[in-house]
Design an enzyme around this catalytic site. Sequence first.
Site, PDB file in Angstrom:
ATOM      1  N   CYS A  26     -11.223   2.754  -0.586  1.00 25.74           N
ATOM      2  CA  CYS A  26      -9.866   3.145  -0.198  1.00 25.74           C
ATOM      3  C   CYS A  26      -9.558   2.410   1.087  1.00 25.74           C
ATOM      4  O   CYS A  26     -10.382   2.399   2.014  1.00 25.74           O
ATOM      5  CB  CYS A  26      -9.783   4.657   0.023  1.00 25.74           C
ATOM      6  N   THR A  27      -8.391   1.799   1.151  1.00 22.11           N
ATOM      7  CA  THR A  27      -8.090   0.939   2.296  1.00 22.11           C
ATOM      8  C   THR A  27      -7.840   1.731   3.585  1.00 22.11           C
ATOM      9  O   THR A  27      -7.741   1.138   4.655  1.00 22.11           O
ATOM     10  CB  THR A  27      -6.890   0.033   1.974  1.00 22.11           C
ATOM     11  N   HIS A  28      -7.756   3.047   3.477  1.00 24.45           N
ATOM     12  CA  HIS A  28      -7.625   3.868   4.688  1.00 24.45           C
ATOM     13  C   HIS A  28      -8.969   4.107   5.381  1.00 24.45           C
ATOM     14  O   HIS A  28      -9.010   4.434   6.563  1.00 24.45           O
ATOM     15  CB  HIS A  28      -7.069   5.248   4.332  1.00 24.45           C
ATOM     16  N   GLU A  69      -3.948   9.444   7.805  1.00 25.02           N
ATOM     17  CA  GLU A  69      -2.477   9.302   7.905  1.00 25.02           C
ATOM     18  C   GLU A  69      -1.925  10.142   9.063  1.00 25.02           C
ATOM     19  O   GLU A  69      -0.900   9.823   9.632  1.00 25.02           O
ATOM     20  CB  GLU A  69      -1.802   9.731   6.592  1.00 25.02           C
ATOM     21  N   ASP A 112       0.868  -1.196   0.000  1.00 20.30           N
ATOM     22  CA  ASP A 112       0.000   0.000   0.000  1.00 20.30           C
ATOM     23  C   ASP A 112       0.896   1.235   0.000  1.00 20.30           C
ATOM     24  O   ASP A 112       2.089   1.157   0.340  1.00 20.30           O
ATOM     25  CB  ASP A 112      -0.903   0.026   1.247  1.00 20.30           C
ATOM     26  N   SER A 113       0.297   2.370  -0.376  1.00 22.56           N
ATOM     27  CA  SER A 113       1.048   3.627  -0.359  1.00 22.56           C
ATOM     28  C   SER A 113       1.461   4.013   1.063  1.00 22.56           C
ATOM     29  O   SER A 113       2.363   4.824   1.239  1.00 22.56           O
ATOM     30  CB  SER A 113       0.182   4.739  -0.954  1.00 22.56           C
ATOM     31  N   THR A 162      -5.976   2.932  -5.208  1.00 22.53           N
ATOM     32  CA  THR A 162      -5.383   3.859  -6.172  1.00 22.53           C
ATOM     33  C   THR A 162      -4.390   3.117  -7.060  1.00 22.53           C
ATOM     34  O   THR A 162      -4.392   3.269  -8.287  1.00 22.53           O
ATOM     35  CB  THR A 162      -4.697   5.020  -5.421  1.00 22.53           C
ATOM     36  N   CYS A 179      -4.271  -1.462  -2.179  1.00 18.91           N
ATOM     37  CA  CYS A 179      -4.438  -0.026  -2.360  1.00 18.91           C
ATOM     38  C   CYS A 179      -5.300   0.166  -3.601  1.00 18.91           C
ATOM     39  O   CYS A 179      -4.952  -0.337  -4.679  1.00 18.91           O
ATOM     40  CB  CYS A 179      -3.051   0.593  -2.560  1.00 18.91           C
TER      41      CYS A 179
HETATM   42  N1  DGL Z   1      -5.045   3.468   0.644  1.00 15.20           N
HETATM   43  C1  DGL Z   1      -5.012   3.886  -0.707  1.00 15.20           C
HETATM   44  C2  DGL Z   1      -6.237   3.385  -1.456  1.00 15.20           C
HETATM   45  O1  DGL Z   1      -6.786   2.357  -1.111  1.00 15.20           O
HETATM   46  C3  DGL Z   1      -4.846   5.343  -1.019  1.00 15.20           C
HETATM   47  C4  DGL Z   1      -4.077   6.185  -0.122  1.00 15.20           C
HETATM   48  C5  DGL Z   1      -3.311   7.252  -0.848  1.00 15.20           C
HETATM   49  O2  DGL Z   1      -3.919   8.211  -1.352  1.00 15.20           O
HETATM   50  O3  DGL Z   1      -2.106   7.079  -0.902  1.00 15.20           O
HETATM   51  O4  DGL Z   1      -6.634   4.000  -2.424  1.00 15.20           O
END
Ligand code: DGL
Length: 288
Positions: free
Chosen positions: A195-197, A161, A13-14, A78, A76
């Site tokens: 989005c995984t966040h 974050e 992931d990012s 994205t 992720c």
């Molecule tokens: N967690 C990432 C996702 O699922 C994106 C987070 C980022 O913008 O870096 O899209």
Amino acid sequence: MSVQKASPIGVFDSGYGGLTVLRELVKTLPEYDYLYLGDNARTPYGTRSYDTVYKFTLECVRYLFDAGCQLVILACNTASAKALRTIQQHDLPLIDINRRVLGVIRPSAEAVGALTHSNAVGILGTTGTVNSASYVIEINKLFPHISVFQEACPMWVPLVENGQHDSPGADYFVQENIKHLLMQHPAIDTVILGCTHYPLLLPKIRQYLPEHVRILSQGELVAQSLADYLKRHPEIDINCSKSRRRTFLTTDNVDIFDQHAAVFFGDKLKSTQVCVMPIHDQILNKHA
Ligand code: DGL
């Protein structure tokens, strides 16, 4: 023919978000080894261009391949939206046709058909994921009768974050974005957290969505889909080591990572800092 050494499943992931997926992978498939890589030094990806997300993702995938992984999950959205197809179609045949890279969008798209009654589905995601229209394309391929409505939430990843997901500031942005999503169609009855966040914002998302709207977090869906995939592909499964080992790598400071990561993973962990080698633009297989 070379004999493959069994190796951990790579999870990328990012930043921290992929840990919400890893948490579920570990619950569903505990016997496997996992190697997590968070590109915290370059997060967020969600507002970056196609070329940049593709380049960063490929660099991290190559890092995990060099570390021995035969199978890498892009945990992720994205990266799954902007880099997965190019990596699968252009890069894997050049790197090693026996390795696999899987994303998180397809399993979520597959699940949604059985859950919506109104056939109106909402997607909450980063600007990159929403602009790629990957969810709209994937869902419509499988369920052409479903209408998909999207809302980009560019402030949500920075809030998470920075550990601000419980703050009053988060309420403002969550409420605004949900209002904009629901304004697009009153019958939306299922919302994918694309989005995984976002699972960290779940209490606030729940608070601002009407009670009857179902919320899909991806972790469990991805874990179930990986379990099915490994059953269907014993030739991949045999290359995945099974000693219940979890290893965490970050491209940024380990103390900060360990402190934040525990919230996402649900358990204390210790990471190691690594440096991901840049790929020069000339050798990138750019998408058309
Ligand atoms: N967690 C990432 C996702 O699922 C994106 C987070 C980022 O913008 O870096 O899209």
